[in-house]
Write an enzyme that holds these catalytic residues in place. Sequence first.
Site, mmCIF file in Angstrom:
data_model
loop_
_atom_site.group_PDB
_atom_site.id
_atom_site.type_symbol
_atom_site.label_atom_id
_atom_site.label_comp_id
_atom_site.label_asym_id
_atom_site.label_seq_id
_atom_site.Cartn_x
_atom_site.Cartn_y
_atom_site.Cartn_z
ATOM 1 N N ASP A 113 58.265 43.013 42.492
ATOM 2 C CA ASP A 113 58.957 42.159 41.538
ATOM 3 C C ASP A 113 60.327 42.776 41.293
ATOM 4 O O ASP A 113 60.421 43.958 40.961
ATOM 5 C CB ASP A 113 58.145 42.118 40.231
ATOM 6 N N ASP A 221 62.798 37.861 39.697
ATOM 7 C CA ASP A 221 62.643 37.391 38.321
ATOM 8 C C ASP A 221 63.886 36.633 37.836
ATOM 9 O O ASP A 221 65.005 37.133 37.987
ATOM 10 C CB ASP A 221 62.433 38.640 37.447
ATOM 11 N N GLU A 279 62.373 33.138 41.140
ATOM 12 C CA GLU A 279 61.935 32.354 39.985
ATOM 13 C C GLU A 279 63.149 31.577 39.465
ATOM 14 O O GLU A 279 64.197 32.165 39.227
ATOM 15 C CB GLU A 279 61.402 33.295 38.904
ATOM 16 N N HIS A 355 51.504 34.981 35.462
ATOM 17 C CA HIS A 355 51.350 35.749 34.216
ATOM 18 C C HIS A 355 52.098 35.137 33.031
ATOM 19 O O HIS A 355 52.022 35.669 31.931
ATOM 20 C CB HIS A 355 51.846 37.175 34.458
ATOM 21 N N ASP A 356 52.863 34.067 33.262
ATOM 22 C CA ASP A 356 53.602 33.424 32.170
ATOM 23 C C ASP A 356 52.992 32.094 31.760
ATOM 24 O O ASP A 356 53.565 31.382 30.937
ATOM 25 C CB ASP A 356 55.054 33.144 32.611
HETATM 26 C C1 GLC Z 1 60.248 36.033 33.920
HETATM 27 C C2 GLC Z 1 58.955 36.795 33.902
HETATM 28 C C3 GLC Z 1 58.503 36.934 32.489
HETATM 29 C C4 GLC Z 1 59.545 37.713 31.732
HETATM 30 C C5 GLC Z 1 60.932 37.113 31.895
HETATM 31 C C6 GLC Z 1 61.986 38.089 31.500
HETATM 32 O O1 GLC Z 1 60.130 34.757 33.448
HETATM 33 O O2 GLC Z 1 58.030 36.172 34.721
HETATM 34 O O3 GLC Z 1 57.250 37.525 32.372
HETATM 35 O O4 GLC Z 1 59.227 37.753 30.372
HETATM 36 O O5 GLC Z 1 61.217 36.751 33.216
HETATM 37 O O6 GLC Z 1 62.049 39.123 32.436
#
Ligand code: GLC
Length: 601
Positions: A113, A221, A279, A355-356
Amino acid sequence: MSSPQQKKKHLYVSTDKHRWWKEAVVYQVYPASFKDTNGDGWGDVPGITEKLDYLKDLGVDVIWVSPIYKSPQADMGYDIADYEDIDPSYGTLQDVDNLIKEIKKRDMKLVMDLVVNHTSEEHAWFLDSRSSKESSKRDWYIWKPAKYDADGNRQPPNNWAQILGEANSAWTWDEKTQEYYLSLFTPEQPDLNWENPAVREAVHDVLRFWLDRGVSGFRMDVINLISKVQSFGDAEIKVEDNKYQPGDKFYANGPRLHEFLKEINRKVLSKYDTLTVGEMPFVRDEDEIIRVVGAENEELNMIFAFDIVDIDNVPGDFKYTLHPWDARDLKEIINRLQRLMLERDGWNSIFIENHDQPRSVSRYTDDSDEFREYGARLLCLMQTTLAGTMYVYQGEEIGMRNVPPSWEPSEYKDIESVNFFKKYQDMYSGNEEKQALARKIMQKKSRDNARTPVQWTAEPHAGFTSANAKPWMRVNDDYKTVNAKAQLDNANPSPGYLSVHAFWKRGLEYRKENKDVFVYGDFEVLDLEDKKVVAYKRWSEKNAFVTVLNFSGENVAWDKLGDLKVKKWVAGNYDETEIDSKAKSGTLDLRPWEALLGLVE
Ligand code: GLC
Ligand code: CA
């Protein structure tokens, strides 16, 4: 008779465009909750190594591990204090080297990640940056002077809301140097200033560090937030009752995003053979998506688009809202993204959990004891028959559920949930209705739902940690019935039925055997109008399949097969010994949450 010219052009992905990362099954490990080996109640790197045979057996090719770097854990490791070291709670660099070795032994790959929109406030770069306005790293982050309102009160530079605590400002005041820094997620996560070439070079070095250690790519991310509109203007007022507003227009796919991504590609990625997935929240614009994932564009292999996981948010509002949806919404999204990538040579990622997000079986189907397994198998059948790279989130393969509604708010650990609940308590104190709503929203939408420890066995703490340890997060109450061991020991709980795990294993295998269709084939949705059923056809030159999914708890007589004739039903989430008695044309009688896959003529 139609001439050959009039024949519809078929959109298969030509074989010279076949890639390992398109066919790969990626399994996401959320390390704190995966497997604890040293009895401190916190999952660790040796825990991942211990489960490699389990993952290999499931059909996994690539393991993506959420952040294990040195971190104060303000946001569970998405606040990184050192990109080139491992947090002691997870183990050591040596443990990672060993993990990589064991992964390679099994012919699998590791993806890390990469969290480089921001660092932790404890990263050496930020400590230096905040030490004084003269620091050589001052400009590595985004610093702005205060504004003052009519009454002379100090205010942040603009009205952007903090993403993981929308009641607050995205700017954090620094007493020592008397300026604000931008911290889109939490004050502990200052945003890096990508306008500065030295920052970009430092990030490139981080990628090289891991690639040279043997990792095969990155999940990046919130990568589309790295370029911000430099005017830092106020966001439009969209949400009532809030001083601070969603500012994504200013920072999602900002003006220099593509330049920065191309630079990463040119300077680093092009020199390795990698899987990259970015993402990409907030963005729906097809041209913007294709600019990132179009095969010719040399940016990223694919993105995580948020359409499906935002399906139950009030449009334009924050995530902690509830909004009704039905099969039509889901079909519209699936159809749009599947066609987009085929027509414009891009690539999808197929995922509905991470995980979100809450657990998919609870969110998109019915997680009651009666229907949970049907729902989980339905979602598996959907995902394994769509085009794109497959992502399975830990526990999804055994149909893990959301936390029970009876849990007290104090069981929720995630900073986003904690901030959300606090907001409701502050804004609506004494309002019982609103307090009850807050609890309901948390149970449905909280990220904690996906972060409870993986349920391995029916032993204490679901076998996640030793019996006398205290897991960092409470184990879901249902672990005695929902756990991996029960499903492995009993892959056929009754004749004609597969356990959720066995169904996934077979689904992934079948997908690979028929990759010409499921990974690379053409796509056509069958009927966008039906409110309950999602159905589509997938095909290649060799074979054609139809997937039919009843996204409702009711019996449905579905008559939209059209002129499709099923040769053979090959998989279903009800008794498969009776699957042959299902209609093969005309009207199909579907039971609640019934899912079918058929080979068509
Ligand atoms: C992404 C991650 C999340 C995190 C955010 C800030 O959305 O998946 O878990 O809180 O970025 O890094
Ligand atoms: Ca541990």
